[in-house]
Write a protein that holds these residues in place. Sequence first.
Motif, PDB file in Angstrom:
ATOM      1  N   ASN A   3      -4.430  -2.662 -16.953  1.00 34.67           N
ATOM      2  CA  ASN A   3      -4.145  -2.681 -15.738  1.00 34.67           C
ATOM      3  C   ASN A   3      -3.518  -1.781 -15.193  1.00 34.67           C
ATOM      4  O   ASN A   3      -3.877  -1.331 -13.983  1.00 34.67           O
ATOM      5  CB  ASN A   3      -3.302  -4.071 -15.635  1.00 34.67           C
ATOM      6  CG  ASN A   3      -3.875  -5.500 -16.147  1.00 34.67           C
ATOM      7  OD1 ASN A   3      -3.243  -6.277 -16.691  1.00 34.67           O
ATOM      8  ND2 ASN A   3      -5.095  -5.488 -15.852  1.00 34.67           N
ATOM      9  N   VAL A   4      -2.469  -1.043 -15.849  1.00 39.82           N
ATOM     10  CA  VAL A   4      -1.971   0.112 -15.379  1.00 39.82           C
ATOM     11  C   VAL A   4      -2.908   1.159 -14.756  1.00 39.82           C
ATOM     12  O   VAL A   4      -3.021   1.792 -13.807  1.00 39.82           O
ATOM     13  CB  VAL A   4      -0.986   0.602 -16.260  1.00 39.82           C
ATOM     14  CG1 VAL A   4      -0.185   1.992 -15.908  1.00 39.82           C
ATOM     15  CG2 VAL A   4       0.087  -0.416 -16.588  1.00 39.82           C
ATOM     16  N   PHE A   5      -3.903   1.446 -15.834  1.00 41.77           N
ATOM     17  CA  PHE A   5      -4.782   2.485 -15.665  1.00 41.77           C
ATOM     18  C   PHE A   5      -5.693   2.154 -14.151  1.00 41.77           C
ATOM     19  O   PHE A   5      -5.877   2.914 -13.311  1.00 41.77           O
ATOM     20  CB  PHE A   5      -5.769   2.566 -16.717  1.00 41.77           C
ATOM     21  CG  PHE A   5      -6.793   3.614 -16.389  1.00 41.77           C
ATOM     22  CD1 PHE A   5      -6.703   4.941 -16.336  1.00 41.77           C
ATOM     23  CD2 PHE A   5      -8.223   3.200 -16.352  1.00 41.77           C
ATOM     24  CE1 PHE A   5      -7.827   5.743 -16.188  1.00 41.77           C
ATOM     25  CE2 PHE A   5      -9.139   4.125 -16.065  1.00 41.77           C
ATOM     26  CZ  PHE A   5      -8.977   5.525 -16.151  1.00 41.77           C
ATOM     27  N   ALA A  60       0.890  -1.335   0.138  1.00 42.81           N
ATOM     28  CA  ALA A  60      -0.005   0.101  -0.063  1.00 42.81           C
ATOM     29  C   ALA A  60       0.841   1.138   0.020  1.00 42.81           C
ATOM     30  O   ALA A  60       0.693   2.223  -0.821  1.00 42.81           O
ATOM     31  CB  ALA A  60      -0.837  -0.086   1.238  1.00 42.81           C
ATOM     32  N   THR A  61       1.941   1.213   1.052  1.00 43.98           N
ATOM     33  CA  THR A  61       2.662   2.546   0.799  1.00 43.98           C
ATOM     34  C   THR A  61       3.653   2.447  -0.167  1.00 43.98           C
ATOM     35  O   THR A  61       3.498   3.751  -0.813  1.00 43.98           O
ATOM     36  CB  THR A  61       3.549   2.399   2.323  1.00 43.98           C
ATOM     37  OG1 THR A  61       2.930   2.297   3.315  1.00 43.98           O
ATOM     38  CG2 THR A  61       5.011   3.409   2.226  1.00 43.98           C
ATOM     39  N   ASP A  62       4.083   1.556  -0.677  1.00 43.89           N
ATOM     40  CA  ASP A  62       4.939   1.819  -2.110  1.00 43.89           C
ATOM     41  C   ASP A  62       3.922   2.046  -3.094  1.00 43.89           C
ATOM     42  O   ASP A  62       4.408   2.845  -4.125  1.00 43.89           O
ATOM     43  CB  ASP A  62       5.754   0.356  -2.266  1.00 43.89           C
ATOM     44  CG  ASP A  62       6.851   0.007  -1.221  1.00 43.89           C
ATOM     45  OD1 ASP A  62       7.157   0.939  -0.481  1.00 43.89           O
ATOM     46  OD2 ASP A  62       7.225  -1.035  -1.168  1.00 43.89           O
ATOM     47  N   LEU A  63       2.745   1.564  -3.416  1.00 48.06           N
ATOM     48  CA  LEU A  63       1.804   2.011  -4.398  1.00 48.06           C
ATOM     49  C   LEU A  63       1.639   3.650  -4.204  1.00 48.06           C
ATOM     50  O   LEU A  63       1.658   4.062  -5.361  1.00 48.06           O
ATOM     51  CB  LEU A  63       0.681   1.052  -4.476  1.00 48.06           C
ATOM     52  CG  LEU A  63      -0.652   1.440  -5.264  1.00 48.06           C
ATOM     53  CD1 LEU A  63       0.152   1.204  -6.795  1.00 48.06           C
ATOM     54  CD2 LEU A  63      -1.769   0.791  -5.260  1.00 48.06           C
ATOM     55  N   LEU A  78       4.773  -1.778 -14.147  1.00 51.60           N
ATOM     56  CA  LEU A  78       3.771  -2.327 -13.172  1.00 51.60           C
ATOM     57  C   LEU A  78       3.994  -3.849 -13.001  1.00 51.60           C
ATOM     58  O   LEU A  78       4.171  -4.394 -11.765  1.00 51.60           O
ATOM     59  CB  LEU A  78       2.255  -2.457 -13.733  1.00 51.60           C
ATOM     60  CG  LEU A  78       1.347  -3.173 -12.883  1.00 51.60           C
ATOM     61  CD1 LEU A  78       1.063  -2.806 -11.422  1.00 51.60           C
ATOM     62  CD2 LEU A  78      -0.147  -3.158 -13.493  1.00 51.60           C
ATOM     63  N   ALA A  79       4.589  -4.517 -13.985  1.00 50.46           N
ATOM     64  CA  ALA A  79       5.061  -5.912 -13.769  1.00 50.46           C
ATOM     65  C   ALA A  79       6.449  -5.692 -12.957  1.00 50.46           C
ATOM     66  O   ALA A  79       6.386  -6.732 -11.981  1.00 50.46           O
ATOM     67  CB  ALA A  79       5.822  -6.403 -15.111  1.00 50.46           C
TER      68      ALA A  79
END
Length: 193
Positions: free
Chosen positions: A60-62, A15-18, A39-40
Amino acid sequence: MDIPIDDYVAGAAVATDLVTTSPTVRESTGEALPTPEALAAFLAAHDLRPAAALPPTSENVFQVQLLRREVRGIMETETADQAVAGGRVLLRRAGLAPVLRRAAEGKWQWHVPTAPGASLADELAAFISLGLLGVVRTLGHERFRACAAPGCRGVFADTSRAGRRRYCMPELCGNRLNVAKHRARRQAGSVIA
């Protein structure tokens, strides 16, 4: 994806890294998840393997970028009740009823499986939600914090034992602040001399 319930720290770290991949946080470098390849790499860095096991797509990125906003919103809530409500919404995107399974070493462990055919973003939402809900349950809502670095707009979940983490990205924000303090001390020393 099969998510162990007892490892909330991993979900909170994701969560933090995202959240810190956002151009809101990374003003100088911009979007850190601009492509399916980025993303990969993010998923691989966190050892996450979505059930579909297909390479990420632009869609997926969006969807993950939209999820990032939701996660940030949960971390910025004013109360634990609000954070829990937000976590439940994320969990419902793909999380199914918990199941009890025997782990490889013979010990029983709770898991939350994700719905068959769930999107990558929905599986990630379920994983992150268990992390955020685990932080609220185990450590308390006050462990969701804003970065202490001047000018940084990052937020994070502090899962450290002592609960003294101050920066969303210690290696970047903390280091930047330490370098600035060092330069100020050197400059003050050269002015006096």
